[in-house]
Design a protein around this motif. Structure first.
Motif, PDB file in Angstrom:
ATOM      1  N   GLN A  40     -79.052   6.735   2.155  1.00  0.00           N
ATOM      2  CA  GLN A  40     -80.191   5.974   1.647  1.00  0.00           C
ATOM      3  C   GLN A  40     -81.358   6.861   1.246  1.00  0.00           C
ATOM      4  O   GLN A  40     -82.163   6.482   0.393  1.00  0.00           O
ATOM      5  N   ASP A  41     -81.443   8.055   1.805  1.00  0.00           N
ATOM      6  CA  ASP A  41     -82.476   8.996   1.377  1.00  0.00           C
ATOM      7  C   ASP A  41     -82.291   9.370  -0.091  1.00  0.00           C
ATOM      8  O   ASP A  41     -83.261   9.645  -0.797  1.00  0.00           O
ATOM      9  N   ARG A  42     -81.035   9.381  -0.539  1.00  0.00           N
ATOM     10  CA  ARG A  42     -80.744   9.681  -1.950  1.00  0.00           C
ATOM     11  C   ARG A  42     -80.724   8.421  -2.802  1.00  0.00           C
ATOM     12  O   ARG A  42     -81.093   8.444  -3.969  1.00  0.00           O
ATOM     13  N   CYS A  43     -80.285   7.317  -2.204  1.00  0.00           N
ATOM     14  CA  CYS A  43     -80.072   6.088  -2.972  1.00  0.00           C
ATOM     15  C   CYS A  43     -81.383   5.380  -3.298  1.00  0.00           C
ATOM     16  O   CYS A  43     -81.512   4.772  -4.359  1.00  0.00           O
ATOM     17  N   GLN A  44     -82.352   5.460  -2.374  1.00  0.00           N
ATOM     18  CA  GLN A  44     -83.648   4.837  -2.640  1.00  0.00           C
ATOM     19  C   GLN A  44     -84.468   5.787  -3.499  1.00  0.00           C
ATOM     20  O   GLN A  44     -84.884   6.854  -3.055  1.00  0.00           O
ATOM     21  N   LEU A  45     -84.677   5.402  -4.746  1.00  0.00           N
ATOM     22  CA  LEU A  45     -85.359   6.267  -5.694  1.00  0.00           C
ATOM     23  C   LEU A  45     -86.865   6.037  -5.652  1.00  0.00           C
ATOM     24  O   LEU A  45     -87.359   5.077  -5.063  1.00  0.00           O
ATOM     25  N   SER A  46     -87.594   6.918  -6.311  1.00  0.00           N
ATOM     26  CA  SER A  46     -89.052   6.849  -6.309  1.00  0.00           C
ATOM     27  C   SER A  46     -89.569   6.606  -7.711  1.00  0.00           C
ATOM     28  O   SER A  46     -89.019   7.127  -8.679  1.00  0.00           O
ATOM     29  N   GLY A  47     -90.630   5.835  -7.807  1.00  0.00           N
ATOM     30  CA  GLY A  47     -91.260   5.603  -9.099  1.00  0.00           C
ATOM     31  C   GLY A  47     -92.564   6.356  -9.253  1.00  0.00           C
ATOM     32  O   GLY A  47     -93.288   6.163 -10.224  1.00  0.00           O
ATOM     33  N   VAL A  48     -92.862   7.280  -8.304  1.00  0.00           N
ATOM     34  CA  VAL A  48     -94.137   7.999  -8.332  1.00  0.00           C
ATOM     35  C   VAL A  48     -94.259   8.821  -9.604  1.00  0.00           C
ATOM     36  O   VAL A  48     -95.258   8.780 -10.314  1.00  0.00           O
ATOM     37  N   ASN A  49     -93.206   9.603  -9.920  1.00  0.00           N
ATOM     38  CA  ASN A  49     -93.263  10.456 -11.100  1.00  0.00           C
ATOM     39  C   ASN A  49     -93.436   9.647 -12.370  1.00  0.00           C
ATOM     40  O   ASN A  49     -94.134  10.045 -13.294  1.00  0.00           O
ATOM     41  N   ALA A  50     -92.760   8.486 -12.416  1.00  0.00           N
ATOM     42  CA  ALA A  50     -92.860   7.644 -13.605  1.00  0.00           C
ATOM     43  C   ALA A  50     -94.295   7.203 -13.828  1.00  0.00           C
ATOM     44  O   ALA A  50     -94.803   7.235 -14.955  1.00  0.00           O
ATOM     45  N   GLY A  51     -94.976   6.803 -12.751  1.00  0.00           N
ATOM     46  CA  GLY A  51     -96.354   6.356 -12.895  1.00  0.00           C
ATOM     47  C   GLY A  51     -97.281   7.476 -13.328  1.00  0.00           C
ATOM     48  O   GLY A  51     -98.116   7.309 -14.213  1.00  0.00           O
ATOM     49  N   LEU A  52     -97.110   8.667 -12.719  1.00  0.00           N
ATOM     50  CA  LEU A  52     -97.965   9.797 -13.058  1.00  0.00           C
ATOM     51  C   LEU A  52     -97.758  10.252 -14.490  1.00  0.00           C
ATOM     52  O   LEU A  52     -98.702  10.469 -15.243  1.00  0.00           O
ATOM     53  N   LEU A  53     -96.484  10.404 -14.870  1.00  0.00           N
ATOM     54  CA  LEU A  53     -96.196  10.864 -16.225  1.00  0.00           C
ATOM     55  C   LEU A  53     -96.611   9.838 -17.258  1.00  0.00           C
ATOM     56  O   LEU A  53     -97.056  10.175 -18.351  1.00  0.00           O
ATOM     57  N   GLY A  54     -96.462   8.548 -16.893  1.00  0.00           N
ATOM     58  CA  GLY A  54     -96.867   7.500 -17.824  1.00  0.00           C
ATOM     59  C   GLY A  54     -98.357   7.552 -18.100  1.00  0.00           C
ATOM     60  O   GLY A  54     -98.801   7.441 -19.231  1.00  0.00           O
ATOM     61  N   ARG A  55     -99.145   7.758 -17.025  1.00  0.00           N
ATOM     62  CA  ARG A  55    -100.596   7.841 -17.212  1.00  0.00           C
ATOM     63  C   ARG A  55    -100.972   9.092 -17.986  1.00  0.00           C
ATOM     64  O   ARG A  55    -101.871   9.093 -18.821  1.00  0.00           O
ATOM     65  N   PHE A  56    -100.257  10.203 -17.721  1.00  0.00           N
ATOM     66  CA  PHE A  56    -100.530  11.435 -18.450  1.00  0.00           C
ATOM     67  C   PHE A  56    -100.205  11.267 -19.929  1.00  0.00           C
ATOM     68  O   PHE A  56    -100.901  11.781 -20.806  1.00  0.00           O
ATOM     69  N   ALA A  57     -99.142  10.508 -20.209  1.00  0.00           N
ATOM     70  CA  ALA A  57     -98.722  10.301 -21.593  1.00  0.00           C
ATOM     71  C   ALA A  57     -99.747   9.500 -22.381  1.00  0.00           C
ATOM     72  O   ALA A  57     -99.770   9.532 -23.604  1.00  0.00           O
ATOM     73  N   ASN A  58    -100.610   8.759 -21.689  1.00  0.00           N
ATOM     74  CA  ASN A  58    -101.640   7.976 -22.376  1.00  0.00           C
ATOM     75  C   ASN A  58    -102.660   8.847 -23.091  1.00  0.00           C
ATOM     76  O   ASN A  58    -103.440   8.371 -23.913  1.00  0.00           O
ATOM     77  N   LEU A  59    -102.673  10.152 -22.752  1.00  0.00           N
ATOM     78  CA  LEU A  59    -103.687  11.026 -23.321  1.00  0.00           C
ATOM     79  C   LEU A  59    -103.497  11.226 -24.821  1.00  0.00           C
ATOM     80  O   LEU A  59    -104.413  11.646 -25.504  1.00  0.00           O
ATOM     81  N   GLY A  60    -102.322  10.964 -25.337  1.00  0.00           N
ATOM     82  CA  GLY A  60    -102.116  11.135 -26.775  1.00  0.00           C
ATOM     83  C   GLY A  60    -100.709  10.799 -27.196  1.00  0.00           C
ATOM     84  O   GLY A  60     -99.857  10.458 -26.389  1.00  0.00           O
ATOM     85  N   ILE A  61    -100.453  10.917 -28.488  1.00  0.00           N
ATOM     86  CA  ILE A  61     -99.130  10.638 -29.039  1.00  0.00           C
ATOM     87  C   ILE A  61     -98.160  11.748 -28.636  1.00  0.00           C
ATOM     88  O   ILE A  61     -98.506  12.928 -28.653  1.00  0.00           O
ATOM     89  N   ARG A  62     -96.948  11.355 -28.281  1.00  0.00           N
ATOM     90  CA  ARG A  62     -95.861  12.311 -28.057  1.00  0.00           C
ATOM     91  C   ARG A  62     -94.816  12.059 -29.133  1.00  0.00           C
ATOM     92  O   ARG A  62     -94.366  10.927 -29.301  1.00  0.00           O
ATOM     93  N   ASP A  63     -94.429  13.085 -29.837  1.00  0.00           N
ATOM     94  CA  ASP A  63     -93.401  12.927 -30.866  1.00  0.00           C
ATOM     95  C   ASP A  63     -92.505  14.150 -30.876  1.00  0.00           C
ATOM     96  O   ASP A  63     -92.840  15.201 -31.427  1.00  0.00           O
ATOM     97  N   ASN A  64     -91.352  14.029 -30.207  1.00  0.00           N
ATOM     98  CA  ASN A  64     -90.365  15.100 -30.179  1.00  0.00           C
ATOM     99  C   ASN A  64     -89.099  14.709 -30.935  1.00  0.00           C
ATOM    100  O   ASN A  64     -88.026  15.254 -30.682  1.00  0.00           O
ATOM    101  N   THR A  65     -89.229  13.743 -31.843  1.00  0.00           N
ATOM    102  CA  THR A  65     -88.047  13.260 -32.552  1.00  0.00           C
ATOM    103  C   THR A  65     -87.440  14.328 -33.455  1.00  0.00           C
ATOM    104  O   THR A  65     -86.262  14.259 -33.788  1.00  0.00           O
ATOM    105  N   GLU A  66     -88.262  15.308 -33.864  1.00  0.00           N
ATOM    106  CA  GLU A  66     -87.752  16.380 -34.716  1.00  0.00           C
ATOM    107  C   GLU A  66     -87.449  17.640 -33.923  1.00  0.00           C
ATOM    108  O   GLU A  66     -87.046  18.661 -34.486  1.00  0.00           O
TER     109      GLU A  66
END
Length: 354
Positions: free
Chosen positions: A96-122
């Motif tokens: 369960q230590d491996r099976c229970q995942l964390s959403g902490v990184n998602a929240g932090l990176l999501g807020r950081f991503a708000n700082l501007g446009i990200r475009d790595n499609t090319e």
């Protein structure tokens, strides 16, 4: 003597997958013809009963009316997230230590991503990406603000790296910014990327140089698209994409509440990943991460390998044909289960093509 004959007949007419009992063998044959039992169904690790979805398996193990023997074992050795049965309580704690995942990184990176446009499609580093997750956040249009208009979009790879994220300028005027949940203000959309430009970027990236008419489920360059309620997201972006390349957690039978009713992404993330999302202001990056994690968990399941795993495969067309009725009635339940195939595409099959 009569009791033994009756018991033997009952056993012969008992489904080897879901354990339903039938009065006559022809009724069991008809059940197998329409149930599509297979190795890809969620299965109890204790009694080996097949369930149509993880929700029905959860009810079997810990629901209001569970199977008592299974519940007793599950309460000490069962993982409440993936519903696996471990060898010991200690093995369960490690698992369960491996099976229970964390959403902490998602929240932090999501807020950081708000700082501007990200475009790595090319970006050259994304060329080998085979699976991507998409999510949108909607603002309201129309006289009452109930018309969904895409105002922010996010696209990530299977390692949760942002490929593309941008505010989107809708084609219609915004009448409700839904700030309490979107966090979007009028100034964010004033100079945002126009919808047509966003549409082209996403469509081109998904197709990956493959003409739409040429996209096929295996062996092509087009990317698998993961999301929750993707029909709605793609419609808001006015993007077309073949269903064979879409993995939607709202429509995947093992993750649905019933055969016609979806679970919310918020519920799926809490129940199957072990963390909470969509609390307060919501970011599409967070939704992308949750759907990608759900997809990867479903894809990583190890099921029996079958040459023709789908009931719709031409080679399986006659497995339960009516003209084989007499032959089928001579089979035992295990033989019928062996011949049965799934009526949905199990995501574990994706791992065999990668």
């Amino acid at each position: 003597m009569d009791y033994r004959v009756e018991s033997s007949e009952t056993l012969r007419n008992k489904c080897a997958a879901c354990y339903r009992q039938f009065n006559k063998i022809e009724h069991l044959v008809e059940h197998m013809r329409t149930s599509y039992h297979s190795a890809h169904e969620p299965t109890c690790g204790i009694c080996k009963k097949h369930c149509r979805s993880f929700e029905s398996l959860r009810e079997h193990l810990i629901g209001p009316l569970p199977k008592q023997e299974c519940r007793n074992i599950f309460s000490t050795r069962g993982c409440k997230f993936c519903l696996a049965i471990l060898d010991s309580p200690y093995a369960l704690r490690v698992h369960q230590d491996r099976c229970q995942l964390s959403g902490v990184n998602a929240g932090l990176l999501g807020r950081f991503a708000n700082l501007g446009i990200r475009d790595n499609t090319e970006n050259g580093s994304t060329r080998g990406t085979q699976v991507v997750a998409l999510a949108c956040k909607m603002v309201g249009g129309g006289s009452d603000g109930s018309l969904d208009l895409c105002a922010k979009v996010c696209l990530i790879d299977e390692y949760e790296n942002i490929i593309f994220q941008s505010y989107v300028k809708p084609l219609l005027p915004v009448t409700n910014y839904r700030y309490e949940t979107t966090g979007i203000r009028p100034e964010y959309l004033r100079d945002a990327m126009p919808l047509r430009q966003v549409q082209k970027k996403i469509q081109d990236f998904l197709c990956n140089g493959e003409p739409m008419w040429k996209i096929r489920p295996r062996g092509g360059k087009a990317r698998i698209l993961v999301g929750h309620g993707l029909d709605h997201d793609l419609d808001s972006l006015q993007v077309e994409y073949p269903q064979v390349m879409i993995r939607d957690t709202a429509k995947y039978p093992p993750l649905m509440k019933t055969s016609k009713l979806s679970n919310s992404l918020k519920y799926l993330t809490q129940a199957y990943l072990g963390y909470d999302i969509q609390t307060g202001i919501q970011d599409p990056y967070e939704d992308c991460v949750a759907t990608m994690k759900l997809y990867m968990r479903m894809r990583s399941q190890v099921h029996k390998t079958e040459a023709y795993p789908l009931a719709s495969d031409p080679q399986n067309r006659n497995n339960f044909a009516s003209w084989r009725q007499n032959e089928l009635e001579r089979m035992n339940p295990e033989q019928m289960l062996e011949a049965s195939r799934s009526d949905y595409y199990c995501w574990c099959l994706d791992s065999r093509d990668m």
